[in-house]
Scaffold this motif. Structure first.
Motif, PDB file in Angstrom:
ATOM      1  N   GLY A  49       0.843  -1.113  -0.111  1.00  0.00           N
ATOM      2  CA  GLY A  49      -0.039   0.007  -0.074  1.00  0.00           C
ATOM      3  C   GLY A  49       0.770   1.313  -0.052  1.00  0.00           C
ATOM      4  N   ALA A  50       2.032   1.310   0.858  1.00  0.00           N
ATOM      5  CA  ALA A  50       2.838   2.446   0.789  1.00  0.00           C
ATOM      6  C   ALA A  50       3.503   2.740  -0.318  1.00  0.00           C
ATOM      7  CB  ALA A  50       3.874   2.329   1.911  1.00  0.00           C
ATOM      8  N   TYR A  51       3.888   1.597  -1.185  1.00  0.00           N
ATOM      9  CA  TYR A  51       4.670   1.361  -2.325  1.00  0.00           C
ATOM     10  C   TYR A  51       3.578   1.983  -3.493  1.00  0.00           C
ATOM     11  CZ  TYR A  51       7.064   0.311  -6.595  1.00  0.00           C
ATOM     12  OH  TYR A  51       7.779   0.301  -7.806  1.00  0.00           O
ATOM     13  N   THR A  95       0.904   3.882  -2.950  1.00  0.00           N
ATOM     14  CA  THR A  95       0.816   5.378  -2.841  1.00  0.00           C
ATOM     15  C   THR A  95       1.714   6.106  -3.527  1.00  0.00           C
ATOM     16  OG1 THR A  95      -0.347   4.776  -0.860  1.00  0.00           O
ATOM     17  CG2 THR A  95       0.087   6.978  -0.946  1.00  0.00           C
ATOM     18  N   SER A  96       3.150   5.854  -3.346  1.00  0.00           N
ATOM     19  CA  SER A  96       3.915   6.641  -3.750  1.00  0.00           C
ATOM     20  C   SER A  96       4.366   6.427  -5.336  1.00  0.00           C
ATOM     21  CB  SER A  96       5.178   6.641  -3.076  1.00  0.00           C
ATOM     22  OG  SER A  96       5.829   5.228  -3.065  1.00  0.00           O
ATOM     23  N   PRO A 125       1.972   4.709  -8.105  1.00  0.00           N
ATOM     24  CA  PRO A 125       0.738   4.282  -8.747  1.00  0.00           C
ATOM     25  C   PRO A 125       1.123   3.128  -9.942  1.00  0.00           C
ATOM     26  CG  PRO A 125       0.676   6.575  -8.476  1.00  0.00           C
ATOM     27  CD  PRO A 125       1.941   6.202  -8.289  1.00  0.00           C
TER      28      PRO A 125
END
Length: 153
Positions: A48-50, A52-53, A55
């Protein structure tokens, strides 16, 4: 180890060795896999973090889903390479050399997506992958034990 890719690969290696050692040792079969859930949650947070930064394209997402699907199929096959027995009234499980080989094949196919998707996506999603396939294998093992009439209770 400041490079995130190096860190992810090191974590992957440690988790793989740990999983293989657990797979090959004789251990009680549990109904649930807390390890699978932990890996799934940590992997989902990392993924999710990846995302988010950075797409993902629909193609990247589809390839990750395809890798997970192949991993689940391999997990089901791998579950049939695990020996089940009853000892002291408890269902025991122990993987074989083929179990270990299928783990490596599954991980290899997951990392193959890195050749066709956003940089390091295979490494970023590997803990999520581990969680999904551990849970899938566990479900098949528990079902195998039930169908075979093995009971630890």
């Amino acid at each position: 180890m400041n490079n995130p890719t190096t860190t992810n690969l090191a974590v992957t290696a440690v988790v793989l060795v740990w999983l293989l050692s657990r797979q090959l040792a004789e251990r009680p079969l549990r109904e649930r896999s807390p390890i699978g859930l932990v890996l799934l949650v940590i992997g989902a947070v990392e993924t999710g973090a990846y995302v988010t930064s950075s797409p993902l394209s629909w193609r990247d997402g589809a390839l990750v889903v395809a890798s997970l699907a192949v991993g689940v199929v391999l997990a089901a096959v791998r579950a049939f390479t695990v020996r089940l027995s009853v000892r002291g009234g408890q269902v025991m499980r122990q993987g074989t050399v083929l179990t270990a080989a299928l783990w490596i094949v599954g991980l290899g196919q997951h990392f193959l997506i890195d050749t066709a998707v956003t940089a390091q996506l295979g490494a970023v999603t590997v803990l999520f992958y581990f969680g999904v396939v551990v849970l899938a294998q566990q479900l098949v093992l528990v079902r195998r034990a039930a169908v075979a009439g093995l009971s630890g209770r």
